[in-house]
Design a protein around this motif. Structure first.
Motif, PDB file in Angstrom:
ATOM      1  N   LEU A  36     -33.817  -2.529 -16.961  1.00 26.48           N
ATOM      2  CA  LEU A  36     -33.363  -2.551 -18.352  1.00 26.48           C
ATOM      3  C   LEU A  36     -33.330  -1.137 -18.941  1.00 26.48           C
ATOM      4  O   LEU A  36     -33.649  -0.920 -20.105  1.00 26.48           O
ATOM      5  N   ASN A  37     -32.956  -0.176 -18.064  1.00 22.07           N
ATOM      6  CA  ASN A  37     -32.796   1.234 -18.461  1.00 22.07           C
ATOM      7  C   ASN A  37     -34.070   1.835 -19.034  1.00 22.07           C
ATOM      8  O   ASN A  37     -34.036   2.681 -19.931  1.00 22.07           O
ATOM      9  N   LEU A  65     -24.119   7.321 -26.608  1.00 20.34           N
ATOM     10  CA  LEU A  65     -25.290   7.025 -25.791  1.00 20.34           C
ATOM     11  C   LEU A  65     -25.294   5.524 -25.532  1.00 20.34           C
ATOM     12  O   LEU A  65     -25.358   4.728 -26.477  1.00 20.34           O
ATOM     13  N   ALA A  66     -25.196   5.154 -24.267  1.00 19.62           N
ATOM     14  CA  ALA A  66     -25.054   3.742 -23.910  1.00 19.62           C
ATOM     15  C   ALA A  66     -26.046   3.365 -22.819  1.00 19.62           C
ATOM     16  O   ALA A  66     -26.685   4.227 -22.206  1.00 19.62           O
ATOM     17  N   GLY A  67     -26.157   2.073 -22.572  1.00 16.77           N
ATOM     18  CA  GLY A  67     -27.023   1.571 -21.513  1.00 16.77           C
ATOM     19  C   GLY A  67     -26.247   0.651 -20.591  1.00 16.77           C
ATOM     20  O   GLY A  67     -25.448  -0.165 -21.051  1.00 16.77           O
ATOM     21  N   GLY A  71     -28.886  -4.580 -21.148  1.00 16.05           N
ATOM     22  CA  GLY A  71     -29.423  -4.095 -22.411  1.00 16.05           C
ATOM     23  C   GLY A  71     -29.259  -2.600 -22.564  1.00 16.05           C
ATOM     24  O   GLY A  71     -28.857  -1.900 -21.626  1.00 16.05           O
ATOM     25  N   PHE A  72     -29.573  -2.124 -23.746  1.00 15.65           N
ATOM     26  CA  PHE A  72     -29.450  -0.698 -24.057  1.00 15.65           C
ATOM     27  C   PHE A  72     -30.593   0.088 -23.419  1.00 15.65           C
ATOM     28  O   PHE A  72     -30.383   0.940 -22.560  1.00 15.65           O
ATOM     29  N   CYS A  73     -31.818  -0.209 -23.811  1.00 17.50           N
ATOM     30  CA  CYS A  73     -32.977   0.500 -23.260  1.00 17.50           C
ATOM     31  C   CYS A  73     -34.240  -0.244 -23.662  1.00 17.50           C
ATOM     32  O   CYS A  73     -34.466  -0.490 -24.857  1.00 17.50           O
ATOM     33  N   SER A  74     -35.074  -0.562 -22.677  1.00 16.57           N
ATOM     34  CA  SER A  74     -36.294  -1.327 -22.941  1.00 16.57           C
ATOM     35  C   SER A  74     -37.485  -0.447 -23.271  1.00 16.57           C
ATOM     36  O   SER A  74     -38.606  -0.946 -23.425  1.00 16.57           O
ATOM     37  N   GLY A  75     -37.269   0.868 -23.386  1.00 23.50           N
ATOM     38  CA  GLY A  75     -38.353   1.786 -23.740  1.00 23.50           C
ATOM     39  C   GLY A  75     -38.888   2.520 -22.530  1.00 23.50           C
ATOM     40  O   GLY A  75     -38.211   2.654 -21.511  1.00 23.50           O
ATOM     41  N   GLY A  76     -40.112   3.012 -22.638  1.00 26.96           N
ATOM     42  CA  GLY A  76     -40.722   3.722 -21.532  1.00 26.96           C
ATOM     43  C   GLY A  76     -41.103   2.781 -20.399  1.00 26.96           C
ATOM     44  O   GLY A  76     -41.594   1.676 -20.639  1.00 26.96           O
ATOM     45  N   ALA A 122     -33.067  -3.088 -27.426  1.00 29.89           N
ATOM     46  CA  ALA A 122     -33.356  -1.687 -27.741  1.00 29.89           C
ATOM     47  C   ALA A 122     -34.799  -1.697 -28.231  1.00 29.89           C
ATOM     48  O   ALA A 122     -35.066  -1.982 -29.402  1.00 29.89           O
ATOM     49  N   ALA A 123     -35.722  -1.417 -27.328  1.00 30.09           N
ATOM     50  CA  ALA A 123     -37.135  -1.597 -27.635  1.00 30.09           C
ATOM     51  C   ALA A 123     -37.907  -0.298 -27.440  1.00 30.09           C
ATOM     52  O   ALA A 123     -37.525   0.546 -26.623  1.00 30.09           O
ATOM     53  N   GLY A 124     -38.995  -0.146 -28.192  1.00 33.83           N
ATOM     54  CA  GLY A 124     -39.834   1.032 -28.048  1.00 33.83           C
ATOM     55  C   GLY A 124     -39.043   2.312 -28.211  1.00 33.83           C
ATOM     56  O   GLY A 124     -38.340   2.507 -29.202  1.00 33.83           O
ATOM     57  N   ALA A 125     -39.150   3.183 -27.223  1.00 35.94           N
ATOM     58  CA  ALA A 125     -38.414   4.441 -27.266  1.00 35.94           C
ATOM     59  C   ALA A 125     -36.913   4.211 -27.330  1.00 35.94           C
ATOM     60  O   ALA A 125     -36.176   5.013 -27.917  1.00 35.94           O
ATOM     61  N   GLY A 126     -36.429   3.110 -26.751  1.00 34.31           N
ATOM     62  CA  GLY A 126     -35.005   2.789 -26.841  1.00 34.31           C
ATOM     63  C   GLY A 126     -34.577   2.533 -28.268  1.00 34.31           C
ATOM     64  O   GLY A 126     -33.495   2.945 -28.697  1.00 34.31           O
ATOM     65  N   ALA A 127     -35.430   1.860 -29.041  1.00 32.81           N
ATOM     66  CA  ALA A 127     -35.134   1.617 -30.453  1.00 32.81           C
ATOM     67  C   ALA A 127     -35.117   2.922 -31.229  1.00 32.81           C
ATOM     68  O   ALA A 127     -34.285   3.115 -32.123  1.00 32.81           O
TER      69      ALA A 127
END
Length: 275
Positions: A36-37, A65-67, A71-76, A122-127
């Motif tokens: 999840l990137n 900026l895309a994923g 999903g876009f990005c699940s964070g670290g 888009a969670a954590g750092a992704g958000a």
């Protein structure tokens, strides 16, 4: 950021990001779909360094900026970052956290608009990466979650406690950063966290269309507008008005300002030069 570089050469390829360029638009894709990137130390460092290089080049007029994948990005990454940080000492942890903040600063300070194309999580750092962007283009599957307190850390990570209240207000920001609740697309749009709500499955296309529009516009005017939006967040009105006046005086000497008048007089579309 300064356009002047020293002895270091531009990076030929990026190992932890996928980067493409076309017609003044750079597209940076987080490409770990099986995770999840989730971000790694190296992905953070590549983002920091890439944005610095693009800022110096002055050839990019907009960045998406895309994923990749669901999903876009699940964070670290839980193992590669959270697990690894348990073995670091305080100095190393401070270096890491400063690096993540440098990424957010680079997004905010680069002289071109950044568009986050968000689908899925888009969670954590992704958000926070999405939050730092100038525009967030999302489809109905998008969901944002600032999860830092849920792993036992401060919700004010990577500048989130500075940026989020300025985007959605202090009350909503307190709830999201304190509780780590998931915000789905309809609420995110209502709060102002989503700039453009795209059709299902079309966030990337809508982000690309917006980037194209921006890249074809007056790049210098966009750069200065972004700079003023960031700089004036903490200024009193008198200082902000003075900075606006100085900026406009400089831009009134620009080629683009003269080009607008010429195009208006000649009844044609302006040919923006970005200078």
């Amino acid at each position: 950021m300064s356009p002047f570089a020293g002895s270091a050469r531009a990076t030929d390829s990026w190992q932890h990001l996928r980067v493409t360029r076309k017609d003044g638009v750079a597209t940076v894709t987080l490409a770990r779909p099986e995770k999840l990137n989730a971000l790694t130390f190296e992905a953070y460092a590549d983002l920091r360094d890439l944005l610095a290089e693009l800022s110096r080049e002055r050839s990019v007029r907009a960045l998406v900026l895309a994923g990749e994948g669901r999903g876009f990005c699940s964070g670290g990454d839980v193992e590669e970052i959270i697990g690894a940080t348990l073995g670091l000492d305080t100095a190393q942890l401070l270096d890491f956290n400063r690096m993540t903040g440098q990424v957010v600063r680079a997004v905010r300070e680069c002289p071109f608009p950044v568009i986050a194309a968000v689908h899925g999580v888009a969670a954590g750092a992704g958000a926070v990466l999405a939050l730092a962007a100038d525009f967030r283009v999302a489809d109905p599957s998008a969901r944002f979650a600032f999860l830092f307190t849920r792993v036992g850390l401060s919700g004010g990570d990577m500048g989130a406690a500075y940026l989020l209240p300025r985007v959605i207000g202090l009350g909503h920001a307190t709830r999201l950063l304190m509780l780590g609740d998931t915000v789905r697309a309809p609420e995110a749009e209502r709060l102002g966290l989503i700039s453009v709500l795209a059709e299902e499955g079309h966030a990337d296309e809508a982000a690309a269309a917006l980037a194209k529009r921006l890249a074809e516009g007056p790049a210098l005017a966009h750069a200065q507008t972004k700079a003023l939006l960031t700089a004036e967040l903490d200024m009193p009105l008198a200082a902000a008005v003075e900075m606006d006046a100085a900026t406009q005086a400089l831009l009134m000497n620009s080629a683009d300002y003269a080009e607008f008048h010429a195009a208006f007089t000649e009844k044609r579309t302006p040919e923006w030069q970005g200078k």
